[in-house]
Design a protein around this motif. Structure first.
Motif, PDB file in Angstrom:
ATOM      1  N   THR A  36      87.822  44.041  57.747  1.00 16.69           N
ATOM      2  CA  THR A  36      88.187  43.370  56.498  1.00 16.69           C
ATOM      3  C   THR A  36      87.827  41.893  56.471  1.00 16.69           C
ATOM      4  O   THR A  36      87.916  41.265  55.427  1.00 16.69           O
ATOM      5  CB  THR A  36      89.693  43.529  56.215  1.00 16.69           C
ATOM      6  N   SER A  37      87.403  41.329  57.595  1.00 13.77           N
ATOM      7  CA  SER A  37      87.030  39.912  57.577  1.00 13.77           C
ATOM      8  C   SER A  37      85.768  39.686  56.741  1.00 13.77           C
ATOM      9  O   SER A  37      85.482  38.563  56.335  1.00 13.77           O
ATOM     10  CB  SER A  37      86.830  39.391  58.996  1.00 13.77           C
ATOM     11  N   ASP A  38      85.025  40.768  56.449  1.00 12.78           N
ATOM     12  CA  ASP A  38      83.829  40.654  55.605  1.00 12.78           C
ATOM     13  C   ASP A  38      84.165  40.651  54.121  1.00 12.78           C
ATOM     14  O   ASP A  38      83.304  40.383  53.295  1.00 12.78           O
ATOM     15  CB  ASP A  38      82.874  41.820  55.879  1.00 12.78           C
ATOM     16  N   PHE A  39      85.403  40.980  53.762  1.00  9.35           N
ATOM     17  CA  PHE A  39      85.787  41.033  52.360  1.00  9.35           C
ATOM     18  C   PHE A  39      85.927  39.627  51.789  1.00  9.35           C
ATOM     19  O   PHE A  39      86.397  38.717  52.459  1.00  9.35           O
ATOM     20  CB  PHE A  39      87.113  41.763  52.171  1.00  9.35           C
ATOM     21  N   ALA A  40      85.550  39.460  50.537  1.00 12.24           N
ATOM     22  CA  ALA A  40      85.652  38.166  49.869  1.00 12.24           C
ATOM     23  C   ALA A  40      87.069  37.962  49.326  1.00 12.24           C
ATOM     24  O   ALA A  40      87.815  38.917  49.135  1.00 12.24           O
ATOM     25  CB  ALA A  40      84.642  38.093  48.729  1.00 12.24           C
TER      26      ALA A  40
END
Length: 51
Positions: A36-40
């Motif tokens: 989820t660290s790739d989510f904006a």
């Protein structure tokens, strides 16, 4: 995230999983664990008190 119980029109969401933003989110039914660290994020959005 809610976890469905049952299938199709008979499905119900009886449980939920709360995860920290930036931690992997295990989706056992699909056999994946997205990072989820790739989510904006959106500017100016306040965190919810309750999911």
């Amino acid at each position: 995230m809610t976890i469905p119980a049952g299938r199709g029109d008979d499905a119900d969401h009886r449980s939920q999983r709360v995860s920290r933003f930036g931690e992997p989110l295990p989706l056992e039914l699909l056999g994946i664990e997205p990072e989820t660290s790739d989510f904006a994020t959106f500017e100016g959005v306040r965190p919810h008190r309750h999911p």
